[in-house]
Design a protein around this motif. Structure first.
Motif, mmCIF file in Angstrom:
data_model
loop_
_atom_site.group_PDB
_atom_site.id
_atom_site.type_symbol
_atom_site.label_atom_id
_atom_site.label_comp_id
_atom_site.label_asym_id
_atom_site.label_seq_id
_atom_site.Cartn_x
_atom_site.Cartn_y
_atom_site.Cartn_z
ATOM 1 N N VAL A 130 -8.196 13.095 5.762
ATOM 2 C CA VAL A 130 -8.419 11.700 5.027
ATOM 3 C C VAL A 130 -7.426 11.557 4.168
ATOM 4 C CG1 VAL A 130 -10.156 10.386 4.059
ATOM 5 C CG2 VAL A 130 -10.768 11.917 5.718
ATOM 6 N N CYS A 131 -6.582 10.313 4.357
ATOM 7 C CA CYS A 131 -5.683 10.000 3.114
ATOM 8 C C CYS A 131 -5.925 8.603 2.995
ATOM 9 C CB CYS A 131 -4.153 10.327 4.063
ATOM 10 S SG CYS A 131 -2.959 9.670 2.913
ATOM 11 N N LEU A 132 -5.972 8.372 1.731
ATOM 12 C CA LEU A 132 -6.495 7.110 1.065
ATOM 13 C C LEU A 132 -4.856 6.135 1.154
ATOM 14 C CD1 LEU A 132 -9.271 8.611 0.490
ATOM 15 C CD2 LEU A 132 -9.196 6.658 -1.291
ATOM 16 N N GLY A 133 -4.089 6.447 1.554
ATOM 17 C CA GLY A 133 -2.717 5.492 1.641
ATOM 18 C C GLY A 133 -3.030 4.278 2.095
ATOM 19 N N PRO A 134 -3.687 3.790 3.035
ATOM 20 C CA PRO A 134 -3.965 2.480 3.459
ATOM 21 C C PRO A 134 -4.763 1.711 2.537
ATOM 22 C CG PRO A 134 -4.713 4.003 5.167
ATOM 23 C CD PRO A 134 -4.353 4.852 3.975
ATOM 24 N N ALA A 135 -5.556 2.278 1.487
ATOM 25 C CA ALA A 135 -6.337 1.725 0.780
ATOM 26 C C ALA A 135 -6.060 1.718 -0.619
ATOM 27 C CB ALA A 135 -7.858 2.265 0.774
ATOM 28 N N CYS A 177 2.110 12.337 -3.487
ATOM 29 C CA CYS A 177 1.312 13.435 -2.840
ATOM 30 C C CYS A 177 1.588 13.664 -1.567
ATOM 31 C CB CYS A 177 -0.144 13.090 -2.891
ATOM 32 S SG CYS A 177 -0.641 13.032 -4.750
ATOM 33 N N VAL A 178 1.778 12.355 -0.856
ATOM 34 C CA VAL A 178 2.075 12.829 0.956
ATOM 35 C C VAL A 178 3.345 13.336 1.004
ATOM 36 C CG1 VAL A 178 0.224 11.098 1.789
ATOM 37 C CG2 VAL A 178 2.382 10.206 0.678
ATOM 38 N N LYS A 179 4.248 13.244 0.201
ATOM 39 C CA LYS A 179 5.647 13.678 0.367
ATOM 40 C C LYS A 179 5.601 15.268 0.066
ATOM 41 C CE LYS A 179 8.619 9.590 -0.678
ATOM 42 N NZ LYS A 179 9.246 8.986 -1.703
ATOM 43 N N LEU A 230 4.685 13.738 10.522
ATOM 44 C CA LEU A 230 3.541 12.884 10.811
ATOM 45 C C LEU A 230 2.492 12.454 9.813
ATOM 46 C CD1 LEU A 230 2.333 14.239 14.409
ATOM 47 C CD2 LEU A 230 3.674 12.151 14.137
ATOM 48 N N CYS A 231 1.975 11.038 10.023
ATOM 49 C CA CYS A 231 0.814 10.522 9.268
ATOM 50 C C CYS A 231 -0.020 11.591 9.065
ATOM 51 C CB CYS A 231 0.391 9.183 9.793
ATOM 52 S SG CYS A 231 -0.907 8.926 9.232
ATOM 53 N N LEU A 232 -0.715 11.881 7.875
ATOM 54 C CA LEU A 232 -1.688 13.120 7.704
ATOM 55 C C LEU A 232 -3.067 12.499 8.324
ATOM 56 C CD1 LEU A 232 -0.801 13.961 4.075
ATOM 57 C CD2 LEU A 232 -0.851 15.321 6.126
ATOM 58 N N MET A 233 -3.380 11.234 8.102
ATOM 59 C CA MET A 233 -4.608 10.568 8.802
ATOM 60 C C MET A 233 -4.487 10.762 10.443
ATOM 61 S SD MET A 233 -6.837 8.380 7.417
ATOM 62 C CE MET A 233 -6.624 6.668 7.314
ATOM 63 N N GLU A 234 -3.265 10.741 10.914
ATOM 64 C CA GLU A 234 -3.327 10.832 12.444
ATOM 65 C C GLU A 234 -3.379 12.387 12.641
ATOM 66 O OE1 GLU A 234 -0.216 8.932 13.950
ATOM 67 O OE2 GLU A 234 -1.014 6.744 13.260
ATOM 68 N N SER A 279 0.830 -1.233 0.135
ATOM 69 C CA SER A 279 0.066 -0.016 -0.033
ATOM 70 C C SER A 279 0.859 1.316 0.189
ATOM 71 C CB SER A 279 -0.889 0.113 1.261
ATOM 72 O OG SER A 279 -0.202 0.485 2.395
ATOM 73 N N CYS A 280 0.295 2.399 -0.255
ATOM 74 C CA CYS A 280 0.953 3.791 -0.114
ATOM 75 C C CYS A 280 1.636 3.940 1.041
ATOM 76 C CB CYS A 280 -0.116 4.782 -0.838
ATOM 77 S SG CYS A 280 0.685 6.359 -0.804
ATOM 78 N N CYS A 281 0.755 3.718 2.089
ATOM 79 C CA CYS A 281 1.562 3.894 3.282
ATOM 80 C C CYS A 281 2.728 3.097 3.641
ATOM 81 C CB CYS A 281 0.691 2.993 4.548
ATOM 82 S SG CYS A 281 -0.805 4.128 4.537
ATOM 83 N N ASP A 282 3.087 1.996 3.032
ATOM 84 C CA ASP A 282 4.238 1.271 2.930
ATOM 85 C C ASP A 282 5.442 1.963 2.452
ATOM 86 O OD1 ASP A 282 3.428 -1.077 4.480
ATOM 87 O OD2 ASP A 282 2.550 -1.744 2.440
ATOM 88 N N GLU A 283 5.141 2.723 1.534
ATOM 89 C CA GLU A 283 6.410 3.739 0.855
ATOM 90 C C GLU A 283 6.300 5.169 1.295
ATOM 91 O OE1 GLU A 283 6.601 3.343 -3.512
ATOM 92 O OE2 GLU A 283 4.289 3.954 -3.537
ATOM 93 N N CYS A 284 5.380 5.543 2.378
ATOM 94 C CA CYS A 284 5.175 6.944 2.668
ATOM 95 C C CYS A 284 6.356 6.932 4.076
ATOM 96 C CB CYS A 284 3.833 7.233 3.532
ATOM 97 S SG CYS A 284 3.552 8.587 4.253
ATOM 98 N N PRO A 285 7.118 8.143 4.131
ATOM 99 C CA PRO A 285 8.006 8.270 4.924
ATOM 100 C C PRO A 285 7.412 8.856 6.390
ATOM 101 C CG PRO A 285 8.077 10.268 3.341
ATOM 102 C CD PRO A 285 6.939 9.261 3.132
ATOM 103 N N ARG A 286 6.275 9.298 6.595
ATOM 104 C CA ARG A 286 5.551 9.834 7.571
ATOM 105 C C ARG A 286 5.605 9.072 8.684
ATOM 106 N NH1 ARG A 286 2.665 14.908 6.778
ATOM 107 N NH2 ARG A 286 2.999 15.648 4.832
ATOM 108 N N GLU A 287 5.660 9.358 9.714
ATOM 109 C CA GLU A 287 5.508 8.645 11.245
ATOM 110 C C GLU A 287 4.255 8.249 11.552
ATOM 111 O OE1 GLU A 287 7.742 10.316 14.479
ATOM 112 O OE2 GLU A 287 9.322 10.869 13.137
ATOM 113 N N ARG A 288 3.939 7.098 11.855
ATOM 114 C CA ARG A 288 2.657 7.071 12.593
ATOM 115 C C ARG A 288 2.686 6.651 13.926
ATOM 116 N NH1 ARG A 288 1.785 2.967 7.922
ATOM 117 N NH2 ARG A 288 3.828 3.878 7.422
ATOM 118 N N ASN A 289 2.159 7.422 15.045
ATOM 119 C CA ASN A 289 2.035 7.080 16.541
ATOM 120 C C ASN A 289 0.997 7.758 17.220
ATOM 121 O OD1 ASN A 289 2.892 9.854 16.421
ATOM 122 N ND2 ASN A 289 4.988 9.326 16.446
HETATM 123 S S1 SF4 Z 1 -2.292 7.346 5.822
HETATM 124 FE FE1 SF4 Z 1 -1.151 8.628 4.418
HETATM 125 S S2 SF4 Z 1 0.011 10.216 5.411
HETATM 126 FE FE2 SF4 Z 1 -0.316 8.295 6.728
HETATM 127 S S3 SF4 Z 1 1.337 6.860 6.406
HETATM 128 FE FE3 SF4 Z 1 -0.407 6.381 4.922
HETATM 129 S S4 SF4 Z 1 0.021 7.531 2.932
HETATM 130 FE FE4 SF4 Z 1 1.106 8.279 4.701
#
Ligand code: SF4
Ligand code: SF4
Length: 323
Positions: free
Chosen positions: A240-245, A254-256, A232-236, A203-213
């Motif tokens: 609404v970021c469709l990275g997980p889907a 885009c997220v970068k 930081l992860c935009l969703m957090e 998924s896009c999240c797997d190549e996103c450099p943003r931290e999730r915490n």
């Molecule tokens: S939800 Fe979006 S911002 Fe968050 S880790 Fe996934 S791609 Fe990155």
């Protein structure tokens, strides 16, 4: 020896996929050198009758972009399937409907009514609507029929491969086309039917450099309404970021750049529905167990249907909204 033949077609789409092909820069010369480009309406003058006259399976590779929403799109999909050895659904419109398939929230009558009678920018003095067939003194004029439901390419003909994206990223187009050239030049086996080229199974999240915490949020907001933390992860952060889907492959472009992923690379492997996957991902970040509060938080998501199915409506489990 004659060169392999290449066709590129544009059905219902914005033209961005054709621009993305030109955007591969000097590599386009390698394409032109290796292939005999026999059909590319956007770049060369050729008539449909010329394609009809070609032998079946005489086109080695067709890159078909655009969704199927008119009788002309359908006719060309069938024709190019018949004439091509390898048919690729190129880009999100051909792959899963993309923006044209947002029309599946409405029906044909309401779309024509808005466009030809209600749109504020309209100047339609005669209150006319285009008709598929019109008699004039010189004979009958026909235009393609407008379908009630937009379809993806594989909903009307058999598709061999997919190159996702709105549009596909140029480096991925280069990789995919060079791989095809390598296969043809060196008699290598073709990848299994249905393979998604120029992307990965993650998924896009797997190549996103943003931290999730942080994990839990109380409300959603549009990206332009707040200054976001660049790490930081935009969703957090309530965006609404469709990275997980969404399938990875674009390099999380885009997220970068500070914008949420809109989902244009389509479904990751083993997921059946982008919107349903997104609902599950959102459920994991909503900070409440109270149904009323959960509803209030969900109500802060602008245009959920359009957001979750912006690119995948035709190919989704829903396919269209019943109206
Ligand atoms: S939800 Fe979006 S911002 Fe968050 S880790 Fe996934 S791609 Fe990155
Ligand atoms: S980040 Fe998402 S919307 Fe942006 S190009 Fe990649 S897949 Fe498409």
């Amino acid at each position: 020896m004659s060169k392999p033949k290449l066709a590129i077609y544009w059905a219902s789409s914005c033209g961005g996929c054709d621009i993305a092909i030109l955007d591969i820069e000097e590599k386009i010369l390698a394409v032109a050198d290796f292939f005999d480009v026999v059909f590319w309406p956007c770049a060369m003058d050729i008539k449909y009758d010329d394609v009809r006259a070609m032998e079946d399976k005489s086109i080695t590779l067709t890159l078909f972009n655009g969704a199927i929403r008119t009788s002309e799109n359908y006719e060309l999909a069938e024709l190019l399937r018949q004439k091509s050895v390898v048919l690729v659904a190129f880009g999100s419109c051909a792959g899963e409907g993309c923006i044209p398939a947002l029309a599946n929230f409405f029906n044909k009558e309401s779309i024509l009514d808005y466009v030809y009678h209600k749109s504020p920018s309209l100047a339609n003095g005669g209150n006319v609507e285009p008709q598929p067939e019109v008699q004039v003194p010189e004979g009958t004029i026909t235009i393609p029929k407008f379908w009630n439901t937009v379809r993806s390419l594989d909903q009307v003909v058999e598709v061999d491969y997919y190159i996702p994206g709105c549009p596909p990223q140029s480096d991925q187009i280069v990789n995919a086309v060079l791989a095809v050239i390598d296969i043809l030049q060196n008699n290598k086996p073709l990848p299994p039917k249905g393979t998604v080229l120029g992307a990965t199974d993650k998924s896009c999240c797997d190549e996103c450099p943003r931290e999730r915490n942080i994990k839990k949020i109380k409300s959603f907001t549009r990206p332009f309404m707040k200054v976001t933390d660049p790490n930081l992860c935009l969703m957090e952060q309530g965006i609404v970021c469709l990275g997980p889907a969404t399938r990875s492959g674009c390099g999380a472009k885009c997220v970068k750049a500070g914008m949420p992923c809109r989902g244009c690379y389509g479904l990751p492997a083993n997921i059946n529905d982008q919107g349903a996957k997104m609902v599950t991902a959102l459920a994991s970040v909503i900070d409440s167990t109270d149904p009323e509060e959960i509803e209030q938080i969900i109500n802060t998501i602008p245009d959920p249907l359009g957001t979750f199915y912006r690119f995948s409506m035709a190919g989704s489990l829903l396919r269209r909204v019943q109206v």
